[in-house]
Design an enzyme around this catalytic site. Structure first.
Site, PDB file in Angstrom:
ATOM      1  N   GLU A   1       0.828  -1.206   0.000  1.00 39.06           N
ATOM      2  CA  GLU A   1       0.000   0.000   0.000  1.00 39.06           C
ATOM      3  C   GLU A   1       0.865   1.259   0.000  1.00 39.06           C
ATOM      4  O   GLU A   1       1.644   1.483   0.931  1.00 39.06           O
ATOM      5  CB  GLU A   1      -0.919  -0.020   1.221  1.00 39.06           C
ATOM      6  CG  GLU A   1      -1.877  -1.197   1.220  1.00 39.06           C
ATOM      7  CD  GLU A   1      -2.565  -1.432   2.553  1.00 39.06           C
ATOM      8  OE1 GLU A   1      -3.311  -2.427   2.663  1.00 39.06           O
ATOM      9  OE2 GLU A   1      -2.351  -0.629   3.485  1.00 39.06           O
TER      10      GLU A   1
ATOM     11  N   LEU B   1      -5.963  -1.627  -0.888  1.00 43.95           N
ATOM     12  CA  LEU B   1      -5.879  -1.707   0.570  1.00 43.95           C
ATOM     13  C   LEU B   1      -6.470  -3.038   1.015  1.00 43.95           C
ATOM     14  O   LEU B   1      -7.591  -3.112   1.509  1.00 43.95           O
ATOM     15  CB  LEU B   1      -6.633  -0.536   1.208  1.00 43.95           C
ATOM     16  CG  LEU B   1      -6.193   0.858   0.763  1.00 43.95           C
ATOM     17  CD1 LEU B   1      -6.996   1.928   1.492  1.00 43.95           C
ATOM     18  CD2 LEU B   1      -4.710   1.067   1.003  1.00 43.95           C
TER      19      LEU B   1
ATOM     20  N   GLU C   1      -4.657  -6.309   2.786  1.00 43.27           N
ATOM     21  CA  GLU C   1      -3.451  -7.003   3.214  1.00 43.27           C
ATOM     22  C   GLU C   1      -3.491  -8.502   2.913  1.00 43.27           C
ATOM     23  O   GLU C   1      -2.472  -9.088   2.523  1.00 43.27           O
ATOM     24  CB  GLU C   1      -3.231  -6.782   4.718  1.00 43.27           C
ATOM     25  CG  GLU C   1      -2.781  -5.383   5.087  1.00 43.27           C
ATOM     26  CD  GLU C   1      -3.921  -4.365   5.112  1.00 43.27           C
ATOM     27  OE1 GLU C   1      -3.632  -3.153   5.192  1.00 43.27           O
ATOM     28  OE2 GLU C   1      -5.097  -4.797   5.045  1.00 43.27           O
TER      29      GLU C   1
ATOM     30  N   PHE D   1       1.523  -0.770   8.522  1.00 40.94           N
ATOM     31  CA  PHE D   1       1.761  -0.674   9.959  1.00 40.94           C
ATOM     32  C   PHE D   1       1.607  -2.071  10.555  1.00 40.94           C
ATOM     33  O   PHE D   1       0.938  -2.929   9.977  1.00 40.94           O
ATOM     34  CB  PHE D   1       0.785   0.293  10.638  1.00 40.94           C
ATOM     35  CG  PHE D   1       1.051   1.744  10.351  1.00 40.94           C
ATOM     36  CD1 PHE D   1       1.914   2.476  11.158  1.00 40.94           C
ATOM     37  CD2 PHE D   1       0.449   2.369   9.275  1.00 40.94           C
ATOM     38  CE1 PHE D   1       2.157   3.811  10.896  1.00 40.94           C
ATOM     39  CE2 PHE D   1       0.686   3.698   9.003  1.00 40.94           C
ATOM     40  CZ  PHE D   1       1.549   4.433   9.813  1.00 40.94           C
TER      41      PHE D   1
ATOM     42  N   TYR E   1      -2.788  -7.771  10.518  1.00 38.40           N
ATOM     43  CA  TYR E   1      -3.643  -8.817  11.065  1.00 38.40           C
ATOM     44  C   TYR E   1      -4.671  -9.371  10.069  1.00 38.40           C
ATOM     45  O   TYR E   1      -4.977 -10.572  10.114  1.00 38.40           O
ATOM     46  CB  TYR E   1      -4.332  -8.322  12.335  1.00 38.40           C
ATOM     47  CG  TYR E   1      -3.358  -7.962  13.443  1.00 38.40           C
ATOM     48  CD1 TYR E   1      -2.155  -8.651  13.600  1.00 38.40           C
ATOM     49  CD2 TYR E   1      -3.623  -6.933  14.332  1.00 38.40           C
ATOM     50  CE1 TYR E   1      -1.257  -8.317  14.597  1.00 38.40           C
ATOM     51  CE2 TYR E   1      -2.729  -6.586  15.342  1.00 38.40           C
ATOM     52  CZ  TYR E   1      -1.551  -7.285  15.466  1.00 38.40           C
ATOM     53  OH  TYR E   1      -0.659  -6.955  16.452  1.00 38.40           O
ATOM     54  N   PRO E   2      -5.240  -8.577   9.162  1.00 38.60           N
ATOM     55  CA  PRO E   2      -6.129  -9.177   8.169  1.00 38.60           C
ATOM     56  C   PRO E   2      -5.438 -10.210   7.282  1.00 38.60           C
ATOM     57  O   PRO E   2      -6.110 -11.055   6.674  1.00 38.60           O
ATOM     58  CB  PRO E   2      -6.602  -7.970   7.340  1.00 38.60           C
ATOM     59  CG  PRO E   2      -6.504  -6.817   8.280  1.00 38.60           C
ATOM     60  CD  PRO E   2      -5.281  -7.097   9.097  1.00 38.60           C
TER      61      PRO E   2
ATOM     62  N   HIS F   1      -1.731   1.679  14.822  1.00 36.40           N
ATOM     63  CA  HIS F   1      -0.528   2.183  14.168  1.00 36.40           C
ATOM     64  C   HIS F   1       0.738   1.906  14.976  1.00 36.40           C
ATOM     65  O   HIS F   1       1.835   2.186  14.506  1.00 36.40           O
ATOM     66  CB  HIS F   1      -0.649   3.685  13.898  1.00 36.40           C
ATOM     67  CG  HIS F   1      -1.676   4.021  12.860  1.00 36.40           C
ATOM     68  ND1 HIS F   1      -3.024   3.935  13.108  1.00 36.40           N
ATOM     69  CD2 HIS F   1      -1.546   4.439  11.576  1.00 36.40           C
ATOM     70  CE1 HIS F   1      -3.691   4.296  12.018  1.00 36.40           C
ATOM     71  NE2 HIS F   1      -2.813   4.607  11.080  1.00 36.40           N
TER      72      HIS F   1
END
Length: 349
Positions: free
Chosen positions: A55, A84, A86, A109, A114-115, A155
């Protein structure tokens, strides 16, 4: 034509041809962000199979400007922006790595990754074992991690334990611009997936970088010699450990600092030798202490260095709470005073 086929075709046909004999680069003073950028540029230059994407890493050069100039130099076929998504970024990288490319992807970040965690744990980490080594995934997932920048929720996080706990992943965390360069080059050339954790707090720290210096993944480094106690740490906390050692020296106490560098697999040999030489150990990390990398290091030291220890192993870590908001993070992050307090609690006879 699928996205994977398009990316693969562009990577091989649109890449710059490596120079037959490149002029050696002179050592220079760089920020850690610039050192990572240089490592990526040198990898793109030397290996047409390397791709950089994520990204905003293309035209913008990344949120932290770590990939600044790569798209201008190598073109959008080699360094490009993604949606966007991940999970899609990592999933695409898996397919590319399975088909002969060496993708280097950025999770913007730490908590944004996590996704993609299901992809990382279920596929990135397990593909080699699932295929009995027939399919290797030479890919790097770059993750800016940790605090110290006043970031808001999602973040700033310390997610290293998730990755280090997962068999099949190699986890690296540099603490200096030189190691950021050398270890990233080694990670890109590594035959299996590497989670490359970049301390956000250190992106603007400066140091000498010599591109001819190599680093071995899986090897710790003694950042400062000492005879009285060994501080074992990594990432942004290496600087805190060195500062504590400097203060302690003025008080007549010699502190050795070991930079773990590779969190998994851990360099037991270097760490154990350092602890045995001093007989005392403090493990320092900014992540919460429970079920953490710091907990694992302390346990390993306790198990393998017990007969050499003059006192129990101490840990100095972040607190077991969600990461603190910007105005409170200075209370959360371990500092020099907390480290020296832990050293003082050791049995000094």
């Amino acid at each position: 034509m699928t996205m994977l086929e398009t990316s693969g075709q562009q990577a091989t046909s649109g890449a710059q041809t490596p120079q037959a004999a490149q002029t050696p680069q002179a050592p220079q003073t760089l920020t850690m962000a610039a050192a990572v950028d240089l490592a990526l540029a040198d990898a793109l230059q030397s290996d047409p199979s390397v791709l950089v994407f994520g990204e905003d890493v293309g035209r913008l050069g990344g949120v932290f400007r770590v990939t600044d100039g790569l798209t201008r130099r190598f073109g959008e076929q080699r360094c490009f922006d993604t949606p966007l998504a991940e999970s899609g970024i990592v999933g695409t990288a898996v397919g590319m790595a399975m088909n002969g490319l060496r993708p280097v992807v950025e999770m913007q970040f730490d908590a944004f990754a996590y996704p993609a965690f299901e992809q990382i744990v279920s596929h990135v980490a397990k593909m080699g074992n699932r295929t009995r080594g027939a399919i290797r995934l030479p890919m790097v997932i770059r993750v800016p991690f940790g605090g110290g920048i006043g970031g808001v929720e999602h973040h700033c996080d310390s997610s290293e334990a998730y990755y280090a706990h997962t068999p099949g992943l190699t986890v690296v965390a540099p603490a200096t611009p030189q190691d950021a360069y050398s270890l990233l080059r080694a990670a890109i050339e590594f035959p299996d997936p590497v989670i490359f954790l970049e301390p956000k707090k250190l992106y603007w720290s400066k140091g000498q970088v010599d591109p001819s210096v190599t680093a071995e993944i899986g090897r710790a480094a003694v950042a400062r010699p000492g005879t009285d106690v060994t501080l074992v740490t990594y990432g942004a906390m290496v600087g805190v450990a060195l500062a504590a050692a400097a203060v302690a020296e003025g008080e007549g106490r010699s502190i050795q600092v070991v930079d773990v560098r590779t969190l998994s697999p851990c360099d037991d040999e270097t760490i154990f030798a350092a602890v045995r030489s001093t007989g005392r150990a403090v493990v320092l990390a900014e992540a919460p202490g429970y079920a953490s990398v710091a907990a694992e290091l302390a346990a390993r030291i306790g198990e393998h260095c017990f007969e050499f220890l003059e006192a129990p192993v101490r840990r100095v870590t972040g607190f077991d709470i969600p990461y603190a908001p910007p105005k409170l993070e200075h209370h959360y992050l371990p500092d020099l005073d907390r480290v020296l307090d832990a050293v003082d609690t050791l049995d000094w006879g």
